[in-house]
Each structure stands twice: as C-alpha cells, then as structure tokens.
Design a protein around this motif. Structure first.
Motif, PDB file in Angstrom:
ATOM      1  N   VAL A  94     -12.662  14.091   7.837  1.00  0.00           N
ATOM      2  CA  VAL A  94     -11.531  13.257   7.424  1.00  0.00           C
ATOM      3  C   VAL A  94     -10.536  14.095   6.621  1.00  0.00           C
ATOM      4  CG1 VAL A  94     -13.045  11.234   7.326  1.00  0.00           C
ATOM      5  CG2 VAL A  94     -12.558  12.492   5.206  1.00  0.00           C
ATOM      6  N   GLN A  95      -9.354  13.534   6.434  1.00  0.00           N
ATOM      7  CA  GLN A  95      -8.327  14.193   5.627  1.00  0.00           C
ATOM      8  C   GLN A  95      -8.675  14.063   4.139  1.00  0.00           C
ATOM      9  OE1 GLN A  95      -4.766  15.334   6.159  1.00  0.00           O
ATOM     10  NE2 GLN A  95      -5.630  15.951   8.116  1.00  0.00           N
ATOM     11  N   PRO A  96      -8.172  14.970   3.310  1.00  0.00           N
ATOM     12  CA  PRO A  96      -8.339  14.798   1.861  1.00  0.00           C
ATOM     13  C   PRO A  96      -7.790  13.436   1.431  1.00  0.00           C
ATOM     14  CG  PRO A  96      -7.417  16.961   2.372  1.00  0.00           C
ATOM     15  CD  PRO A  96      -7.427  16.191   3.653  1.00  0.00           C
ATOM     16  N   ALA A  97      -8.351  12.894   0.360  1.00  0.00           N
ATOM     17  CA  ALA A  97      -7.988  11.524  -0.045  1.00  0.00           C
ATOM     18  C   ALA A  97      -6.791  11.477  -1.002  1.00  0.00           C
ATOM     19  CB  ALA A  97      -9.179  10.836  -0.690  1.00  0.00           C
ATOM     20  N   ASP A  98      -6.405  12.617  -1.570  1.00  0.00           N
ATOM     21  CA  ASP A  98      -5.349  12.548  -2.573  1.00  0.00           C
ATOM     22  C   ASP A  98      -4.001  12.154  -1.959  1.00  0.00           C
ATOM     23  OD1 ASP A  98      -6.107  15.556  -1.925  1.00  0.00           O
ATOM     24  OD2 ASP A  98      -3.924  15.449  -2.198  1.00  0.00           O
ATOM     25  N   PRO A  99      -3.083  11.550  -2.731  1.00  0.00           N
ATOM     26  CA  PRO A  99      -3.155  11.255  -4.184  1.00  0.00           C
ATOM     27  C   PRO A  99      -4.040  10.044  -4.504  1.00  0.00           C
ATOM     28  CG  PRO A  99      -1.065  10.484  -3.273  1.00  0.00           C
ATOM     29  CD  PRO A  99      -1.796  11.155  -2.152  1.00  0.00           C
ATOM     30  N   LEU A 100      -5.107  10.320  -5.243  1.00  0.00           N
ATOM     31  CA  LEU A 100      -6.112   9.290  -5.549  1.00  0.00           C
ATOM     32  C   LEU A 100      -5.542   8.089  -6.283  1.00  0.00           C
ATOM     33  CD1 LEU A 100      -9.181  11.472  -6.617  1.00  0.00           C
ATOM     34  CD2 LEU A 100      -8.886  10.137  -4.522  1.00  0.00           C
ATOM     35  N   GLU A 102      -2.972   6.535  -5.871  1.00  0.00           N
ATOM     36  CA  GLU A 102      -2.260   5.549  -5.043  1.00  0.00           C
ATOM     37  C   GLU A 102      -3.186   4.634  -4.247  1.00  0.00           C
ATOM     38  OE1 GLU A 102       1.084   7.020  -2.810  1.00  0.00           O
ATOM     39  OE2 GLU A 102       1.674   8.353  -4.446  1.00  0.00           O
ATOM     40  N   TRP A 103      -4.490   4.866  -4.340  1.00  0.00           N
ATOM     41  CA  TRP A 103      -5.447   3.989  -3.650  1.00  0.00           C
ATOM     42  C   TRP A 103      -5.692   2.747  -4.513  1.00  0.00           C
ATOM     43  CZ3 TRP A 103      -8.335   4.858   1.004  1.00  0.00           C
ATOM     44  CH2 TRP A 103      -8.076   6.085   1.633  1.00  0.00           C
ATOM     45  N   THR A 104      -5.693   1.568  -3.877  1.00  0.00           N
ATOM     46  CA  THR A 104      -5.989   0.352  -4.647  1.00  0.00           C
ATOM     47  C   THR A 104      -7.499   0.154  -4.798  1.00  0.00           C
ATOM     48  OG1 THR A 104      -5.835  -0.975  -2.629  1.00  0.00           O
ATOM     49  CG2 THR A 104      -3.850  -0.796  -3.963  1.00  0.00           C
ATOM     50  N   ASP A 114     -10.000  -9.402   3.843  1.00  0.00           N
ATOM     51  CA  ASP A 114      -8.876  -9.820   4.691  1.00  0.00           C
ATOM     52  C   ASP A 114      -8.957  -9.254   6.108  1.00  0.00           C
ATOM     53  OD1 ASP A 114      -7.882 -11.041   2.381  1.00  0.00           O
ATOM     54  OD2 ASP A 114      -6.775  -9.216   1.813  1.00  0.00           O
ATOM     55  N   GLY A 115     -10.162  -9.208   6.662  1.00  0.00           N
ATOM     56  CA  GLY A 115     -10.299  -8.756   8.046  1.00  0.00           C
ATOM     57  C   GLY A 115     -10.096  -7.269   8.241  1.00  0.00           C
ATOM     58  N   GLU A 116     -10.126  -6.502   7.144  1.00  0.00           N
ATOM     59  CA  GLU A 116      -9.994  -5.056   7.301  1.00  0.00           C
ATOM     60  C   GLU A 116     -11.028  -4.307   6.468  1.00  0.00           C
ATOM     61  OE1 GLU A 116      -5.787  -5.125   5.971  1.00  0.00           O
ATOM     62  OE2 GLU A 116      -6.439  -3.675   4.452  1.00  0.00           O
ATOM     63  N   LEU A 117     -11.261  -3.067   6.840  1.00  0.00           N
ATOM     64  CA  LEU A 117     -12.182  -2.209   6.107  1.00  0.00           C
ATOM     65  C   LEU A 117     -11.359  -1.043   5.591  1.00  0.00           C
ATOM     66  CD1 LEU A 117     -15.593  -0.917   7.507  1.00  0.00           C
ATOM     67  CD2 LEU A 117     -14.306   0.184   5.732  1.00  0.00           C
ATOM     68  N   ARG A 118     -11.339  -0.883   4.257  1.00  0.00           N
ATOM     69  CA  ARG A 118     -10.498   0.162   3.656  1.00  0.00           C
ATOM     70  C   ARG A 118     -11.337   1.350   3.230  1.00  0.00           C
ATOM     71  NH1 ARG A 118      -8.314  -4.631   0.064  1.00  0.00           N
ATOM     72  NH2 ARG A 118      -7.344  -5.759   1.791  1.00  0.00           N
ATOM     73  N   ALA A 119     -11.001   2.513   3.714  1.00  0.00           N
ATOM     74  CA  ALA A 119     -11.661   3.761   3.304  1.00  0.00           C
ATOM     75  C   ALA A 119     -10.988   4.926   4.009  1.00  0.00           C
ATOM     76  CB  ALA A 119     -13.144   3.747   3.678  1.00  0.00           C
ATOM     77  N   ARG A 120     -11.070   6.112   3.388  1.00  0.00           N
ATOM     78  CA  ARG A 120     -10.604   7.319   4.071  1.00  0.00           C
ATOM     79  C   ARG A 120     -11.496   7.567   5.291  1.00  0.00           C
ATOM     80  NH1 ARG A 120      -6.717   8.671   4.476  1.00  0.00           N
ATOM     81  NH2 ARG A 120      -5.937  10.170   2.958  1.00  0.00           N
ATOM     82  N   ALA A 433      -3.073   8.788   4.884  1.00  0.00           N
ATOM     83  CA  ALA A 433      -2.355   8.295   3.715  1.00  0.00           C
ATOM     84  C   ALA A 433      -3.298   7.518   2.794  1.00  0.00           C
ATOM     85  CB  ALA A 433      -1.207   7.391   4.159  1.00  0.00           C
ATOM     86  N   PRO A 434      -2.843   7.234   1.560  1.00  0.00           N
ATOM     87  CA  PRO A 434      -3.644   6.368   0.685  1.00  0.00           C
ATOM     88  C   PRO A 434      -3.833   4.998   1.337  1.00  0.00           C
ATOM     89  CG  PRO A 434      -1.876   7.433  -0.557  1.00  0.00           C
ATOM     90  CD  PRO A 434      -1.632   7.723   0.889  1.00  0.00           C
ATOM     91  N   ASN A 435      -4.973   4.373   1.054  1.00  0.00           N
ATOM     92  CA  ASN A 435      -5.285   3.025   1.537  1.00  0.00           C
ATOM     93  C   ASN A 435      -5.419   2.937   3.054  1.00  0.00           C
ATOM     94  OD1 ASN A 435      -5.220   1.949  -1.168  1.00  0.00           O
ATOM     95  ND2 ASN A 435      -2.995   2.225  -1.055  1.00  0.00           N
ATOM     96  N   GLU A 436      -5.932   4.007   3.649  1.00  0.00           N
ATOM     97  CA  GLU A 436      -6.271   3.958   5.084  1.00  0.00           C
ATOM     98  C   GLU A 436      -7.224   2.787   5.327  1.00  0.00           C
ATOM     99  OE1 GLU A 436      -8.037   7.579   6.634  1.00  0.00           O
ATOM    100  OE2 GLU A 436      -8.539   6.627   8.544  1.00  0.00           O
ATOM    101  N   ARG A 437      -7.074   2.163   6.485  1.00  0.00           N
ATOM    102  CA  ARG A 437      -7.931   1.021   6.808  1.00  0.00           C
ATOM    103  C   ARG A 437      -8.085   0.880   8.316  1.00  0.00           C
ATOM    104  NH1 ARG A 437      -3.477  -3.420   6.341  1.00  0.00           N
ATOM    105  NH2 ARG A 437      -1.826  -2.353   7.476  1.00  0.00           N
ATOM    106  N   LEU A 438      -9.077   0.068   8.709  1.00  0.00           N
ATOM    107  CA  LEU A 438      -9.171  -0.343  10.108  1.00  0.00           C
ATOM    108  C   LEU A 438      -9.195  -1.853  10.120  1.00  0.00           C
ATOM    109  CD1 LEU A 438     -12.233  -1.551  10.804  1.00  0.00           C
ATOM    110  CD2 LEU A 438     -12.833   0.858  10.617  1.00  0.00           C
ATOM    111  N   ARG A 439      -8.769  -2.428  11.234  1.00  0.00           N
ATOM    112  CA  ARG A 439      -8.814  -3.886  11.380  1.00  0.00           C
ATOM    113  C   ARG A 439     -10.074  -4.239  12.157  1.00  0.00           C
ATOM    114  NH1 ARG A 439      -3.394  -4.882  10.686  1.00  0.00           N
ATOM    115  NH2 ARG A 439      -3.124  -2.676  11.120  1.00  0.00           N
ATOM    116  N   LEU A 440     -10.908  -5.116  11.586  1.00  0.00           N
ATOM    117  CA  LEU A 440     -12.205  -5.436  12.180  1.00  0.00           C
ATOM    118  C   LEU A 440     -12.052  -5.978  13.599  1.00  0.00           C
ATOM    119  CD1 LEU A 440     -13.967  -7.059   9.091  1.00  0.00           C
ATOM    120  CD2 LEU A 440     -14.120  -4.706   9.934  1.00  0.00           C
TER     121      LEU A 440
END
Ligand code: BES
Ligand code: MN
Ligand code: MN
Length: 477
Positions: A94-100, A102-104, A114-120, A433-440
């Motif tokens: 995976v890509q580096p997670a920074d800027p840390l 900015e992640w919620t 909310d129907g999504e999974l958030r993670a780098r 980017a910060p707050n990467e996610r997938l939609r379930l």
C-alpha cells in the motif's frame, strides 16, 4: 462442462459477507507500506497472511515468493489440464499513510460505517485481491471445484514501481504460464456506472536538484549579486508548459497517437461525471491542455507534472537568505505510442540544456513505466463484460484510465497473454489519499462478478484465449 449455478453461488456469498469483511479487516491492519523500509517486516507479514488465506480458501499450492525486495504471493489451483488457465495479478503493498493528521480514523485500524470500510489499502488494492479468494471459496463450497485453472500472483512492490517484477516473471516463467491474465487493480466510473479498463498510461519520474552557493547566504549582503537556486529552478520549471498548458519540451508529442473524430466521439459517450470529478477533487474549475475535455486530458493526453518542490526557508516568520540548494520531483503520464525511455532522456536533456546559469543542475530518472492498450474484441474482455453486465444490470463501459500499472506490460509481453483489467474501485475511494475507503456494496458486487467471470472464462477453450495477433495485448515500448 456445466458451469456453476450463479444463484447458488450468490446465496453462499450472501451468507458469508461477514467472514469476508473480517478477513479483509485483519489484512488491512497490516501496514504493508512498500516505500518505507521501516515497514519491510509488515510487507512480509502481509504476504504470509495472504498465502495462508489462499491455502485456507482452497489453493493446494500457496507460497511466498522472494524477490530482491519485498515478497510476492503465488497460489495455484489446477483443476483439469483441458480447461483454460487464468493468471490473476494484484498487489498487497500500500501507499504511505501520511499526512496522518488528515485521517478521521487511523489508517491501519479499519472502521466499517455507512456502508464503507475505511483504511489505507482498502480500495488499492486489497479489496480486489480478496475478491478473488472469495470467488474461489464460493465455487468450491457450491460445486467442489473451479470451472477453470487458476493462478494468483500478488505483488508486494507495485506502489514502489515494481523494481523486481520483471526478474520475478523471468525466474518463474513456466510456473506462471497461462492462457490469459486478469489484472485486478483498477476501478469503475461509479456505483451504477460499471466499467472495464482497456488502457493505462505509462509514466516517467525524475528528480531535479539545483545547487548554488556553498551555504545559505544573507539575502541583503549577497542578494542580487549571486544566482539564487530557487529562482533558477522556478524559471526552469515554469518553462515546461506553454500558455495553452501544452508541454513545451520539443519532441514530447512526436509519437502521441492523436485520437480521431470517431475516438473522440466514443470518449465523449463514456458516462464520466466531470462535475463529480472536479468537486471530489475540490477544485473550482477544470484546467489543462487547451482543446481537450477533462476526460480526454486524463486518459488520451500525456502530461508533465511537478509532484514536489523544496528549498530555502519554509519555517515560521521570515528568514532572509539566498538558499544554497533546492530541488523538485517531476512525473509524466504517457500515452500510445510514446516511449518512456526516450521521453525520460528527452526531458532530462531539455532541463540540462536550459539549466540556470551560475548554478549546478542535476537530473536523475527515478523510474519509467509502460502504457497499455488492450483489444476490446478479445474473447476474455467480452467474457468480463458479460460477467459485469449480469451483476450490474448493464454492460460496462470500456475505458482508458489515467493511472499506471507498469507490471501489466511485462505480463503481456513476457508471458504472451492478453490482459483483462477488472477491478471495482470507485473514483472517490481516495486512492493514495487520507481516508481511503471501499464501498461494501461494490466489493460484494465485485465478488459476484468474479464468480461469473470464472464461469465465462472457463467455458472458453484455452486456444481461443491465447493472443492470435500481436495487437491483442499491446504494451508500449
Ligand atoms: N491501482 C493503481 C493505478 C490505478 C488506479 C489504475 C486507478 C487505474 C485506476 C496503482 O496502484 C498505482 O497507484 N500506480 C502508480 C504507479 C506507480 C509506479 C507507483 C501510479 O499510477 O501512480
Ligand atoms: Mn493499485
Ligand atoms: Mn496505487
């Protein structure tokens, strides 16, 4: 042979969504950042996690393959030599997670809401890799067998330019032999706008360094009397584009295949949501090469960009200096028929020829990657279209993507296979980017499409999948 009943497969999948999510969440907790040497052990743990998961899913052979860098994972399930063999490519780094800041929620502490999974790494690329394991589990649970022979190659260095991938292919060429490849590292146009990718841009990455005085100098005592590296670099970089935002390096466009009126009509017909694209990016207006639409600018036109720039004083308040040195990172995205090696050298020479006077300029090429252009009429692309249409209720658009996956060109010409680019990311999944996610919902539909893809490909005899003409898996020079 009879293919597995899709409704029985769907029923099994519906009953196992929670397990899939649990597995994905565990994998996403491993920070497999390939760019950062401090995470080397994590990339290895990620490979071991996947190999174990593949074994448990029903691959009799699943192992970690060493490279000169981070390890890859290979898994294989051979059902019947008479059936077609498909090689699936994905990546587990995976890509580096920074800027840390900015992640919620923390990047490696996956959260489902909310129907999504958030993670780098959720969208790029762990969901696409696990989609294939889940499809295998469903087929084996329902039918006890796969409708084809399957090989999985999941790389650990894609986000770092795949420096050892060509060697890996060469060392394992016979084990990787297949009739066709499925590349799962791309996305679609929207949740209700399914797509298959048929083109990727190539790339070049440079670093430029400009050095001036031996140390930072007082800008009152020396200013105006010695060359300032930051001014020199700024002028050099400002000259890279003309007023129409075209790249001003002579020869840059020489080999660009200009889309004709028919192709431009086809591009205009793609349901690309320009408004959503611009508003997701948070920009007030489009920008780019004059005479082209936003979608054309990011697919069929080449670019030259500044990715980073440093030099001089950037701390709080004022510090009056002439900086001793500065630098910048540049990247290009290339389209057919540009040659990455030739463009790398062309731009390097251009920068050196125009290097600011009285300063020392150095340019290094850090990496290059080839573009890909797949034939839309290949039977495997048609098979993938049918699989997607069965799940989304409409056939996918065949699209060119702006991003790059350099290993695809290597797979196409080292293994002599056509490549189908089949992935389920969405344009606002915040790749890199910060707050990467997938939609379930997207993930679950992707798995349903994958089980159908195996049915469709398994029904095609091996001979009909192998490329019959060079143009079926076209990788750039
Ligand atoms: N999966 C992406 C590329 C991509 C994203 C293709 C979305 C199509 C749709 C891949 O992991 C990536 O980020 N590639 C890098 C290349 C690289 C050498 C680091 C890129 O495009 O910058
Ligand atoms: Mn990727
Ligand atoms: Mn990526």
């Amino acid at each position: 042979m009879a293919t597995a009943d899709p409704t029985a497969l769907d029923r099994w999948l519906d009953g196992h969504q929670r397990e899939l999510l649990r597995e994905l969440t565990s994998w996403l907790r491993i920070p497999s950042v390939s760019a950062d040497p401090a995470h080397a052990d994590d990339v290895r743990r990620s490979a071991e996690f996947l190999a174990a998961a593949a074994r448990a899913a029903g691959f009799p052979r699943a192992e970690v393959w060493e490279t000169g860098g981070h390890p890859a994972v290979f898994a294989e399930r051979l059902e019947d030599p008479a059936l077609s063999t498909v090689l699936v490519y994905a990546h587990h780094d995976v890509q580096p997670a920074d800027p840390l800041e900015e992640w919620t929620t923390p990047p490696f502490d996956p959260v489902v809401a909310d129907g999504e999974l958030r993670a780098r790494g959720a969208a790029d690329d762990k969901q696409n890799a696990l989609m294939h394991l889940e499809a295998v589990r469903a087929h084996l649970a329902v039918e006890g067998r796969l409708p084809l022979n399957l090989k999985l190659l999941v790389e650990g260095e894609e986000e770092s330019g795949s420096p050892h991938f060509d060697t890996l292919l060469r060392d394992h060429r016979s084990e990787l032999a297949a009739d066709v490849a499925v590349i799962s590292d791309t996305g679609m146009l929207g949740p209700e706008a399914p797509a298959l990718t048929i083109g990727l841009r190539g790339m070049v990455y440079w670093e430029v360094r400009v050095a001036g005085p031996v140390r930072d100098l007082h800008s009152g005592l020396y200013g105006g009397a010695v060359a300032n590296p930051v001014v020199g670099l700024a002028e050099l970089l400002a000259g890279l584009h003309d007023a129409d935002r075209r790249v001003a390096v002579p020869g840059f466009y020489d080999r660009v295949r200009e889309p004709g009126p028919a192709e431009r009509r086809a591009l205009a017909a793609v349901p690309f949501d320009t408004e959503a694209f611009l508003s997701d990016a948070g920009v007030p207006a489009p920008a780019g090469e004059a005479g082209w639409t936003t979608y054309e600018r990011r697919t069929v036109r080449p670019t030259l960009d500044i990715c980073g720039i440093w030099g001089g004083y950037t701390g709080a308040g004022a510090k009056t200096i002439i900086p001793a040195r500065c630098g910048a990172k540049l990247s290009a995205r290339l389209v057919p028929d540009q040659d990455p090696g030739a463009i790398a050298e062309l731009v390097r020479r251009h920068l050196l020829d125009r290097a600011p006077v009285g300063l020392t300029t150095e340019v290094d090429v850090l990496s290059t990657g080839r573009w890909v252009s797949a034939a839309t009429d290949h039977p495997a692309v048609q098979a993938a279209s049918r699989a997607v249409a069965q799940v989304w209720g409409r056939p996918p658009s065949l699209v060119r993507e702006g991003g790059s996956i350099p290993p695809v060109a290597s797979i196409a010409d080292q293994l002599q296979v056509a490549c189908v680019l089949f992935g389920v990311g969405l344009p606002d999944d915040r790749f890199h980017a910060p707050n990467e996610r997938l939609r379930l919902e997207q993930l679950h539909r992707g798995v349903r499409a994958t089980v159908r893809l195996w049915n469709e490909l398994g029904a095609i005899p091996p001979g009909a999948l192998r490329p019959t003409r060079a143009a079926e898996a076209v990788a750039g020079p």
